[in-house]
Design a protein around this motif. Structure first.
Motif, PDB file in Angstrom:
ATOM      1  N   ALA A   1      48.447 101.201   2.109  1.00 23.01           N
ATOM      2  CA  ALA A   1      49.476 100.842   3.090  1.00 23.01           C
ATOM      3  C   ALA A   1      49.216  99.474   3.690  1.00 23.01           C
ATOM      4  O   ALA A   1      50.161  98.764   4.072  1.00 23.01           O
ATOM      5  CB  ALA A   1      49.536 101.905   4.190  1.00 23.01           C
ATOM      6  N   ARG A   2      47.941  99.061   3.777  1.00 22.56           N
ATOM      7  CA  ARG A   2      47.599  97.729   4.288  1.00 22.56           C
ATOM      8  C   ARG A   2      47.810  96.650   3.242  1.00 22.56           C
ATOM      9  O   ARG A   2      47.784  95.456   3.560  1.00 22.56           O
ATOM     10  CB  ARG A   2      46.127  97.705   4.699  1.00 22.56           C
ATOM     11  CG  ARG A   2      45.816  98.418   6.014  1.00 22.56           C
ATOM     12  CD  ARG A   2      44.325  98.514   6.221  1.00 22.56           C
ATOM     13  NE  ARG A   2      43.965  98.860   7.598  1.00 22.56           N
ATOM     14  CZ  ARG A   2      42.731  99.145   7.994  1.00 22.56           C
ATOM     15  NH1 ARG A   2      41.722  99.133   7.109  1.00 22.56           N
ATOM     16  NH2 ARG A   2      42.485  99.445   9.253  1.00 22.56           N
ATOM     17  N   GLY A   3      48.002  97.063   1.983  1.00 23.65           N
ATOM     18  CA  GLY A   3      48.141  96.088   0.905  1.00 23.65           C
ATOM     19  C   GLY A   3      46.831  95.756   0.230  1.00 23.65           C
ATOM     20  O   GLY A   3      46.789  94.905  -0.665  1.00 23.65           O
ATOM     21  N   ASP A   4      45.754  96.429   0.618  1.00 26.27           N
ATOM     22  CA  ASP A   4      44.444  96.194   0.021  1.00 26.27           C
ATOM     23  C   ASP A   4      44.298  97.138  -1.171  1.00 26.27           C
ATOM     24  O   ASP A   4      43.579  98.138  -1.132  1.00 26.27           O
ATOM     25  CB  ASP A   4      43.347  96.446   1.053  1.00 26.27           C
ATOM     26  CG  ASP A   4      41.990  95.938   0.593  1.00 26.27           C
ATOM     27  OD1 ASP A   4      41.852  95.655  -0.616  1.00 26.27           O
ATOM     28  OD2 ASP A   4      41.071  95.851   1.434  1.00 26.27           O
ATOM     29  N   VAL A   5      44.944  96.786  -2.262  1.00 26.32           N
ATOM     30  CA  VAL A   5      45.004  97.668  -3.424  1.00 26.32           C
ATOM     31  C   VAL A   5      43.639  97.810  -4.087  1.00 26.32           C
ATOM     32  O   VAL A   5      43.294  98.869  -4.619  1.00 26.32           O
ATOM     33  CB  VAL A   5      46.048  97.149  -4.432  1.00 26.32           C
ATOM     34  CG1 VAL A   5      46.141  98.068  -5.637  1.00 26.32           C
ATOM     35  CG2 VAL A   5      47.411  97.011  -3.763  1.00 26.32           C
TER      36      VAL A   5
ATOM     37  N   ASP B   1      52.517 103.468  11.179  1.00 28.92           N
ATOM     38  CA  ASP B   1      51.457 103.127  12.132  1.00 28.92           C
ATOM     39  C   ASP B   1      50.110 103.117  11.416  1.00 28.92           C
ATOM     40  O   ASP B   1      49.233 103.960  11.683  1.00 28.92           O
ATOM     41  CB  ASP B   1      51.427 104.141  13.278  1.00 28.92           C
ATOM     42  CG  ASP B   1      52.055 103.576  14.544  1.00 28.92           C
ATOM     43  OD1 ASP B   1      51.994 102.362  14.728  1.00 28.92           O
ATOM     44  OD2 ASP B   1      52.598 104.373  15.317  1.00 28.92           O
ATOM     45  N   VAL B   2      49.920 102.200  10.502  1.00 31.11           N
ATOM     46  CA  VAL B   2      48.734 102.212   9.638  1.00 31.11           C
ATOM     47  C   VAL B   2      47.466 101.973  10.440  1.00 31.11           C
ATOM     48  O   VAL B   2      46.448 102.659  10.245  1.00 31.11           O
ATOM     49  CB  VAL B   2      48.875 101.161   8.517  1.00 31.11           C
ATOM     50  CG1 VAL B   2      47.651 101.191   7.613  1.00 31.11           C
ATOM     51  CG2 VAL B   2      50.152 101.413   7.715  1.00 31.11           C
ATOM     52  N   GLU B   3      47.485 101.005  11.342  1.00 35.15           N
ATOM     53  CA  GLU B   3      46.269 100.709  12.111  1.00 35.15           C
ATOM     54  C   GLU B   3      45.907 101.869  13.040  1.00 35.15           C
ATOM     55  O   GLU B   3      44.738 102.180  13.241  1.00 35.15           O
ATOM     56  CB  GLU B   3      46.451  99.412  12.902  1.00 35.15           C
ATOM     57  CG  GLU B   3      46.645  98.190  12.020  1.00 35.15           C
ATOM     58  CD  GLU B   3      45.565  98.095  10.938  1.00 35.15           C
ATOM     59  OE1 GLU B   3      44.374  98.296  11.268  1.00 35.15           O
ATOM     60  OE2 GLU B   3      45.925  97.843   9.776  1.00 35.15           O
TER      61      GLU B   3
END
Length: 952
Positions: free
Chosen positions: A771-775, A726-728
């Motif tokens: 976790a969102r992929g925004d490395v 539940d990242v958001e």
């Protein structure tokens, strides 16, 4: 008329009685005297016959053993306790039997019958009479060794044990006990020797597996304080109390026998019921009947309650005494116990000591409290009568008690002095006595601590001008804080601050104020710590317990600043100072700081050893389930859960953490327990249990007023949401709970040296971005967090940061750098001792590390270290169901219920209605199911469930 009426029922007569006038069933001294007379002639004959010094020595030894280590004869009080003895035989042997009752219930008489019965059955049985001198460990062990000479006289030949140290004496005792099988040890008057040290010896003997054939019988007025729950659960504890020792009607009839003088069975039975089988009351009635006093008058006088019966009997005794003795008794009635030196000091009578010495001649209902007869107390019933008589004749009991309080104060017996002051109704005097004895320092004295003094005084605080006693008021503040009464603690601290008007008192106030910051979770300034260190420079005029607490506070405050070397240094000095000051209770607290400093320094074994020492000492000296026992269990659970060891502390946490939430605790302990609990749930994959635990912990934090703990818990909830996918929701929750995204740039909020546990904004948002992929944003936050640290983070934190760095490198595709960082991490830090840091990152991450090791051809030693760190340490990381049993498919009971409804084709809403769950909770369960079954759709989950077990 009343000569020695209490002797037959086990009440000890004062040693100042003339032994030649006593029957053999009297005091120990009389028994020894009479026995010695019986053996005097044979000894003389041996001397003249052989002139052998050796034979004389052996004969004297025989006399000593035959007289001392035998139960007293019962004389005319020979009432067979057949029913109770038969019950003992039917119920079988036990490792420990306690015979507990006040004086006057025939404890010793019954135990003597049991002892003789054991011997009649051909088993070895030893009687060990104890006195106050046996409270010394060496003397106690020597008494036990001497008693065994009756059973195995050859064991003592040629071995001089009298000069051996305690440890050696204990080893010799165990060796000898191992050779006598079976054996029953009767310890008579155990209460005389009942100290923490002796209790520890008994507990150790009971715990020794090689002594399972040895049975202990403790005959005492007070219950043992060592833990007995293990014996109770295993059926090895038997307790005999007042209800068991009270006479039955048939025993009362036998007791009266020919002395009944016309009393019918019905009358005796009624009398027995009214006295509730109380032997001393029946004995008094028996004497009166034997003296031909009208039985109707006797029975009529016992028509009321026990107090009325006691009043009548006491009047019969009292009225026949000389006037000077009656006056002496009424003047001393207010005292809980009287001693020769005490009455000499507080009485205005020149003949007080002489009257005290004559007590034994009057055959009064008294109990001797020491082996020499220098301290006695009146029987409670008799004492009640004496107090009423003292009030009738106008004796000022309060004045006498105040004198006694001052007398005990001069002798540095603070507990007794305060007790007498409170009995006098003078709370101000009690506060003054505590003030003169060191005030707040009394909280930490002795092995068990002195908090009870202050707890008693708090109830009387309204009667005291507290500003007159600043040190005592500081003690009230400390005890209130330890009990979680923080408002009261601050109230007393404010009062004390106004009264601390000298430099010396200001030093006391300063160290207690720093102590309270621990309980109230207030941050101590660098100036306060500097002032404490400055106080220690002038240690020559600083009392030892004051110095110890100052060192304690320095250790703690440097610990929470991650200055771990100074924390260890000051912690060890504080423990030594407490021990030197005789304050073992205070010393035990230092294991918490020393253990945590070791844990965060990377020495998890040292931390575990410190916590186990704390648990052992707390259980032996205070009791199992005490506050300090719970503290040790919680901190040890943190170490075990980090190691992913079998049953990583979850059993201990289930009782110890809730205990701390209600009792003596501070932020770090609750934080350690909460983090360990979360770690256990997450390692087992039980995210719902972890979420429920957060609710409970947050409520406790708010109840305690620990805002810092509340924030730590909120950060862990956001982290748990990330783990659940539940990242958001994690991002939203972080923003609203004090972890805003902009907080990732704030230096103070991200200072890892003052955040030993949990996450900081930069770390949390780095995980959210990853976790969102925004490395890129995750990398920026992590690098900034590391660079802005003024000092190196502690070892577990460095492992956590290193693993997150490797995770981002893998996402960035920089495998060569990731392999290098992994090598550095594995070679420079004890990752295997903190392996939960890897496991909690998830199976996917662990698999990626394995692939990295293989693909980049890292050194073999790194691969070995990683392999060890990825082991489960013997603990299953599979999810457990509600019954605590791991499920083969890794699903919890609730998830299996969801799976069954899912296979039936029900929608999320329908599943929720059936199981009374919200839509979000159903989604939460489905995400966990998909993850555990390694599927992405509902259909695939149903198919996998049919193949792997949940639906098979």
């Amino acid at each position: 008329m009343f000569i020695a009426i209490l002797l037959p029922i086990g009440l000890i007569q004062p040693s100042f009685l003339n032994p030649t006038t006593l029957p053999t069933f009297g005091s120990e001294s009389a028994t020894l005297f009479s026995s010695s007379l019986r053996f005097a002639k044979p000894v003389e004959d041996v001397i003249h016959r052989s002139q052998s010094a050796f034979l004389l020595e052996q004969t004297v030894e025989m006399v000593t053993y035959q007289t001392r280590f035998q139960p007293p004869a019962t004389g005319y009080f020979h009432i067979s306790r057949r029913s109770l003895l038969q019950h003992l035989q039917r119920s079988g042997s036990r490792r420990l039997t306690t015979i507990l009752a006040p004086a006057g219930y025939g404890k010793t008489s019954f135990a003597a019958q049991w002892h003789n019965l054991v011997k009649e059955h051909g088993e070895d049985s030893v009687w060990v009479p104890l006195d106050p001198a046996d409270c010394d460990q060496g003397r106690f062990l020597l008494s036990l060794l001497d008693s065994l000479q009756i059973v195995v006289p050859e064991e003592g030949r040629g071995l001089d044990v009298s000069s051996m140290p305690v440890a050696a004496l204990y080893s010799v005792l165990v060796t000898r006990l191992c050779r006598i099988e079976p054996l029953t040890l009767f310890l008579d008057d155990y209460h005389f020797a009942q100290t923490d040290a002796i209790e520890a010896i008994i507990a150790k003997l009971l715990a020794a597996a090689e002594l399972s054939h040895v049975r202990f019988v403790l005959i005492s007025r007070s219950a043992p304080r060592f833990p007995t729950s293990v014996l109770r659960l295993s059926g090895e504890l038997r307790q005999i109390g007042v209800a068991d020792l009270s006479f039955s009607d048939s025993e009362a009839q036998e007791f009266f026998d020919s002395a009944a003088k016309g009393l019918t069975h019905e009358q005796i039975a009624r009398l027995n019921r009214r006295t509730e089988g109380w032997a001393v009351a029946l004995q008094m009635v028996r004497v009166l009947v034997a003296e031909n006093i009208d039985r109707t008058t006797i029975l009529d006088s016992f028509d009321g309650n026990n107090a009325e019966m006691g009043r009548y009997l006491s009047e019969q005794v009292f009225s026949s005494l000389p006037e000077d003795m009656r006056r002496f008794l009424t003047e001393t009635a207010a005292l809980p116990a009287i001693g020769r030196a005490l009455v000499a000091a507080i009485s205005g009578r020149d003949d007080a000591v002489a009257l005290f010495s004559r007590l034994g001649e009057c055959a009064l209902p008294i109990a001797v409290l020491d082996g020499q007869g220098t301290w006695v107390r009146y029987h409670p019933v008799f004492n009640s009568f004496l107090k009423e008589e003292a009030e009738r004749v106008g004796i000022d009991a309060h004045a006498i008690l105040r004198k006694a309080a001052r007398w005990f104060e001069v002798r540095h017996d603070c507990d007794a002095a305060v007790r007498h002051a409170l009995l006098a109704g003078d709370a101000g005097l009690a506060a003054e006595i505590i003030e003169n004895a060191g005030g707040w320092r009394r909280v930490y004295t002795t092995t068990r601590g002195g908090a009870l003094l202050f707890e008693t005084l708090i109830a009387k605080a309204a009667e005291i001008t507290l500003s007159r006693f600043p040190l005592t008021t500081l003690g009230l503040s400390v005890v209130s804080a330890k009990a979680g009464e923080l408002d009261a603690a601050n109230h007393y601290l404010v009062i004390a601050e106004r009264a601390c008007n000298s430099d010396e008192l200001k030093r006391d106030f300063r160290v207690v104020r720093v102590l309270l910051s621990l309980y109230t979770d207030r941050w101590v300034t660098a100036g306060d710590l500097s002032a404490l260190e400055a106080d220690l420079v002038n240690e020559n005029d600083m009392e030892l317990i004051h110095r110890a607490l100052a060192l304690n506070m320095l250790s703690y405050n440097f610990l929470i600043r991650t200055d771990l070397e100074r924390a260890l240094h000051y912690g060890q000095l504080a423990m030594r100072a407490f021990r030197d000051g005789g304050a073992d209770f205070g010393a035990m607290h230092l294991y918490t700081h020393i253990g945590q400093a070791a844990f965060f320094s990377g020495d998890s074994n040292g931390a575990a050893d410190a916590y186990r020492c704390l648990i052992t000492e707390a259980q032996e000296n205070i009791g199992k389930g005490s506050d300090l026992d719970a503290v040790g269990q919680v901190l040890l659970s943190e170490v075990l859960s980090m190691r992913v060891e079998p049953d990583p502390g979850s059993a201990a946490l289930s009782w110890a953490l809730p205990h701390l939430e209600r009792h003596d605790t501070w932020f770090d302990l609750l934080a350690a327990g909460f983090m360990a609990q979360q770690r256990v749930f997450r390692l087992n994959g039980d995210l719902l249990a972890a979420d429920a635990a957060i609710d409970s912990a947050r409520a406790a934090a708010r109840r305690r007023g620990f805002d810092r703990l509340t924030k730590l818990i909120d950060g862990e909830r956001a982290t748990l949401l990330i783990a659940a996918g539940d990242v958001e929701e994690a991002a939203r929750y972080a923003d609203m709970s004090g972890f805003p995204m902009r907080g990732g740039d704030a230096e103070a909020a991200n200072n890892l040296s003052v955040h030993l546990r949990g996450c900081v904004p930069a770390l949390l948002w780095a995980r959210i971005h990853a976790a969102r992929g925004d490395v890129v944003r995750a990398r920026s936050l992590l690098d900034r967090l590391v660079v802005q640290q003024a000092s190196k983070p502690h070892i577990p934190r460095r492992i956590e940061l290193g693993l997150l760095d490797i995770r981002l490198l893998l996402c960035e595709g920089r495998l060569d750098i990731a392999a290098t960082r992994l090598s550095d991490l594995m070679l420079s830090l004890p990752v295997a001792e903190y392996r939960a840091s890897i496991h909690i990152e998830g199976v996917e991450f662990s698999d990626s590390l394995r692939r990295l090791v293989v693909g980049m051809n890292v050194p073999a030693v790194v691969a070995q270290r990683l392999s060890r760190a990825l082991e489960c340490g013997g603990s299953s990381t599979r999810t457990v169901g509600s019954d605590g049993v791991p499920k083969s498919d890794g699903l919890t009971d609730r998830e299996r219920s969801v799976m069954r409804l899912l296979s039936a084709g029900l929608s999320n809403k329908e599943i929720g209605r059936r199981l009374k769950l919200s839509d979000n909770t159903v989604k939460f369960h489905l995400r966990n199911i998909f993850s555990k079954l390694n599927v992405t759709t509902r259909t695939a989950a149903v198919m996998a469930g049919r193949d792997t077990g949940p639906l098979a």
